[in-house]
Design an enzyme around this catalytic site. Structure first.
Site, PDB file in Angstrom:
ATOM      1  N   GLY A  47     -40.818 -28.751  88.668  1.00 17.05           N
ATOM      2  CA  GLY A  47     -39.892 -28.052  88.081  1.00 17.05           C
ATOM      3  C   GLY A  47     -40.316 -26.462  87.544  1.00 17.05           C
ATOM      4  O   GLY A  47     -39.694 -25.487  87.987  1.00 17.05           O
ATOM      5  N   GLY A 102     -36.348 -33.688  89.116  1.00 15.77           N
ATOM      6  CA  GLY A 102     -37.369 -34.115  89.475  1.00 15.77           C
ATOM      7  C   GLY A 102     -38.619 -34.197  88.356  1.00 15.77           C
ATOM      8  O   GLY A 102     -37.987 -33.843  87.241  1.00 15.77           O
ATOM      9  N   SER A 103     -39.807 -33.703  88.528  1.00 15.50           N
ATOM     10  CA  SER A 103     -40.852 -33.812  87.686  1.00 15.50           C
ATOM     11  C   SER A 103     -40.784 -32.458  86.853  1.00 15.50           C
ATOM     12  O   SER A 103     -40.670 -31.418  87.457  1.00 15.50           O
ATOM     13  CB  SER A 103     -42.256 -34.178  88.121  1.00 15.50           C
ATOM     14  OG  SER A 103     -42.479 -33.239  89.110  1.00 15.50           O
ATOM     15  N   THR A 104     -41.288 -32.568  85.571  1.00 14.99           N
ATOM     16  CA  THR A 104     -41.474 -31.029  85.000  1.00 14.99           C
ATOM     17  C   THR A 104     -42.300 -30.277  85.765  1.00 14.99           C
ATOM     18  O   THR A 104     -42.175 -29.040  85.577  1.00 14.99           O
ATOM     19  CB  THR A 104     -41.819 -31.603  83.459  1.00 14.99           C
ATOM     20  OG1 THR A 104     -40.757 -32.100  82.773  1.00 14.99           O
ATOM     21  CG2 THR A 104     -41.974 -30.021  82.836  1.00 14.99           C
ATOM     22  N   GLU A 141     -44.475 -39.339  80.153  1.00 13.91           N
ATOM     23  CA  GLU A 141     -43.393 -40.216  80.726  1.00 13.91           C
ATOM     24  C   GLU A 141     -43.881 -41.120  81.662  1.00 13.91           C
ATOM     25  O   GLU A 141     -44.812 -40.773  82.511  1.00 13.91           O
ATOM     26  CB  GLU A 141     -42.386 -39.144  81.627  1.00 13.91           C
ATOM     27  CG  GLU A 141     -41.334 -39.955  82.126  1.00 13.91           C
ATOM     28  CD  GLU A 141     -40.468 -38.932  82.823  1.00 13.91           C
ATOM     29  OE1 GLU A 141     -40.965 -38.011  83.565  1.00 13.91           O
ATOM     30  OE2 GLU A 141     -39.087 -39.082  82.796  1.00 13.91           O
ATOM     31  N   CYS A 144     -34.844 -41.046  83.943  1.00 16.11           N
ATOM     32  CA  CYS A 144     -35.576 -39.812  83.363  1.00 16.11           C
ATOM     33  C   CYS A 144     -34.836 -39.994  81.862  1.00 16.11           C
ATOM     34  O   CYS A 144     -35.549 -39.572  81.043  1.00 16.11           O
ATOM     35  CB  CYS A 144     -34.831 -38.573  83.911  1.00 16.11           C
ATOM     36  SG  CYS A 144     -33.021 -38.548  84.313  1.00 16.11           S
ATOM     37  N   LYS A 157     -32.542 -31.776 100.236  1.00 20.34           N
ATOM     38  CA  LYS A 157     -33.585 -32.560 100.610  1.00 20.34           C
ATOM     39  C   LYS A 157     -34.003 -33.776  99.747  1.00 20.34           C
ATOM     40  O   LYS A 157     -34.220 -33.588  98.393  1.00 20.34           O
ATOM     41  CB  LYS A 157     -34.958 -31.721 100.406  1.00 20.34           C
ATOM     42  CG  LYS A 157     -36.081 -32.356 101.273  1.00 20.34           C
ATOM     43  CD  LYS A 157     -37.440 -31.910 100.525  1.00 20.34           C
ATOM     44  CE  LYS A 157     -38.004 -32.813  99.423  1.00 20.34           C
ATOM     45  NZ  LYS A 157     -38.193 -34.172  99.562  1.00 20.34           N
ATOM     46  N   GLU A 180     -33.203 -30.082  86.154  1.00 21.74           N
ATOM     47  CA  GLU A 180     -33.119 -31.478  85.476  1.00 21.74           C
ATOM     48  C   GLU A 180     -34.496 -32.193  85.485  1.00 21.74           C
ATOM     49  O   GLU A 180     -34.694 -32.697  86.753  1.00 21.74           O
ATOM     50  CB  GLU A 180     -32.010 -32.380  86.178  1.00 21.74           C
ATOM     51  CG  GLU A 180     -30.571 -31.781  86.031  1.00 21.74           C
ATOM     52  CD  GLU A 180     -29.976 -31.894  84.739  1.00 21.74           C
ATOM     53  OE1 GLU A 180     -30.538 -32.333  83.939  1.00 21.74           O
ATOM     54  OE2 GLU A 180     -28.748 -31.641  84.724  1.00 21.74           O
TER      55      GLU A 180
END
Ligand code: NAP
Ligand code: MG
Length: 476
Positions: A239, A234-236, A387, A290, A182, A256
């Site tokens: 995740g 993607g974002s933490t 971030e 990132c 996706k 990641e």
């Protein structure tokens, strides 16, 4: 002074369709419940295409197609034959690289100079590299006869749409898995062009499936019980949610996530080169990286000199039309991301840091943010901790190598770091102590398919690239 003459790349090489379906079992199909969304060009807000939104029944169809292809065709196929398909895909990417680069810049907003000279060569290199592994898996250090896992669900972000696709799909296929991927909602178009390339390469139906959609599509995909492996970039926050949903299932997971890298400049560094590295570290790809060097740690006795050169260099950056071959900084990918960058930057000013941007004219339409630095930043400031994922640099100072290490590691993330110094021994001393997956010395943001990439702490787990990148796609 002379008047600037724009040098735009022609977009006629791209054949945009008004609407796109889902790529399932080797063909483009309509979504079951007929939903769709628009992908826009963030530099102009022009609608590029209407794209199908995959719902739960489409996830079901795609996972079933991937399972069938895994059981009947791709799993049993000898590695040397899988390799031929990967080589073919790599060569087609090279052949069509101009088309892919222009489409990437249109859909994402990144400068054509970067999509053409960085993203696309790396995308092709990734497929070439993993093609080479497909018949040598027994020599990758994971036992004599490592087996694929099965069906991989892969969810990727919008900052490097095609490169993240390559990082996910190339090792998965080389190892003998089939995939359902996706892409991000704001950048689905190059993944759909990649689907056409799979057709052109005669890749067996169902080996690669592309489901476009937003977060809900991603959630339905990773939660599908028919999936054996989940790979997410993607974002933490997302995740973490995925890690929770996968916990207690047999699914194998790699994540990641985000980063807040320190770029550390010592007083013996070649200052002009370091300034180029600082600029590349934070303004490459609008800072939507990132591993961006978003925290500059500069030794106190050279801070004034470094900042003076940095400001002079920043004043030379050309911000604007991503398709102009001279553009250095393109458009911010979405209105939502622009809002987040603005909010964090305003917080930086409110918390007392000093903000500076070079004078630069921004286009009227589209999403833009001028290259920005903050000085007088302390470790407690939000702009030093969170971030920003935009062209915004926080500058802090240090006196000793030990203080640099302590400040660099004072972050919940651990993805990357940069060191600028003339002394090899200091590079090794620092690299030993920095809690970061990748440490660059006297350079920054350099990638190679042979080199593993990944993080510590809240930056995720698992490695992509290199021999290590195969591990996440093998039962070892
Ligand atoms: P994001 O919101 O986490 O989105 C990433 C992907 O996940 C998108 O395809 C998104 O779909 C999808 N998604 C959203 N919610 C989901 C859910 N509940 N379940 C499953 N999938 C879901 O991240 P982003 O803001 O777009 O991307 C920026 C982040 O990626 C940054 O934090 C950056 O550091 C990180 N990043 C990390 C690496 C790395 O290698 N470590 C590389 C690049 C980026 P939609 O976009 O369609 O909503
Ligand atoms: Mg777009």
């Amino acid at each position: 002074m002379f008047e600037y003459a724009p040098a735009p790349e022609s977009r006629s090489v791209v054949d945009l369709k008004p609407s796109y379906g889902l790529f399932i079992d080797g063909t483009f199909v309509d979504p079951t419940d007929g939903g769709s969304f628009k992908s826009i060009n963030p530099a102009s807000e022009e609608v590029l295409a209407e794209v199908a939104e995959a719902g739960a029944p489409d996830v079901e169809r795609a996972v079933r197609a991937a399972r069938k292809a895994y059981d009947k065709v791709w799993g049993p196929m000898p590695g040397r034959d899988r390799a031929k398909y990967l080589y073919r895909i790599a060569r087609l990417i090279q052949e069509r690289s101009r088309e892919l680069a222009v489409l990437e810049s249109l859909d994402n907003g990144k400068p054509i100079r970067e999509s053409r000279d960085v993203d696309l060569p790396l995308v092709a290199a990734h497929f070439f590299y993993y093609a080479g592994w497909a018949d040598k898996l027994g020599h990758a250090g994971f036992g004599p006869n490592p087996q694929p896992i099965g069906v991989a669900a892969q969810v990727i972000p919008w900052n490097f749409p095609l490169l993240m696709l390559a990082w996910k799909i190339a090792p998965a296929l080389a190892a003998g898995n089939t995939v359902v991927l996706k892409p991000a909602e704001t950048t689905p178009l190059t993944a759909l062009l990649f689907a056409e390339i799979c057709q052109q390469a005669d890749l067996p139906a169902g080996v690669v499936n592309i489901l476009t959609g937003a977060g809900d599509t991603g959630r339905a995909l990773v939660e599908h019980p028919g999936v054996d492996k989940v790979a997410f970039t993607g974002s933490t926050d997302v995740g973490r949610a995925i890690a929770r949903s996968v916990a207690g299932t047999r699914k194998k997971l790699t994540l990641e996530l985000g980063g807040k890298a320190a770029n550390i400049v010592f007083d013996d560094a070649p200052i002009d080169q370091a300034v180029e590295g600082i600029v590349n570290g934070i303004f490459f790809n609008q800072g939507h990286v990132c591993c961006a060097g978003s925290r500059l740690l500069v030794q106190e006795n050279v801070a004034d000199r470094v900042l003076e050169s940095l400001k002079r260099r920043m004043a030379q950056l050309r911000v604007g039309d991503p398709l102009d071959k001279n553009t250095d900084v393109g458009a911010i990918n979405s209105a939502a991301q622009l809002e987040r960058i603005r909010e964090l930057s305003d917080a930086g000013s409110a918390e007392g840091a000093e903000r500076w941007s070079p004078p630069c004219e921004l286009p009227d339409r589209g999403f833009w943010f001028a290259p920005t630095i903050f000085t007088g930043v302390t470790q407690a400031h939000r702009i030093a901790r969170e971030e920003i994922f935009g062209p915004v640099l926080s500058v802090l100072t240090f006196r000793t190598p030990a203080e640099a290490v302590e400040k660099a590691n004072n972050t919940p993330y651990g993805l990357s770091a940069g060191i600028w110094t003339d002394k090899g021994s200091r590079i090794l001393w620092m690299a030993d102590r920095l809690r970061a997956g990748v440490v660059w010395a006297n350079t920054f943001n350099k990638f190679d398919p042979t080199s593993p990439f990944g993080g510590y702490k809240e930056s995720g787990y698992g490695r992509e690239g290199g021999r290590h990148g195969l591990e996440g796609y093998l039962n070892v």
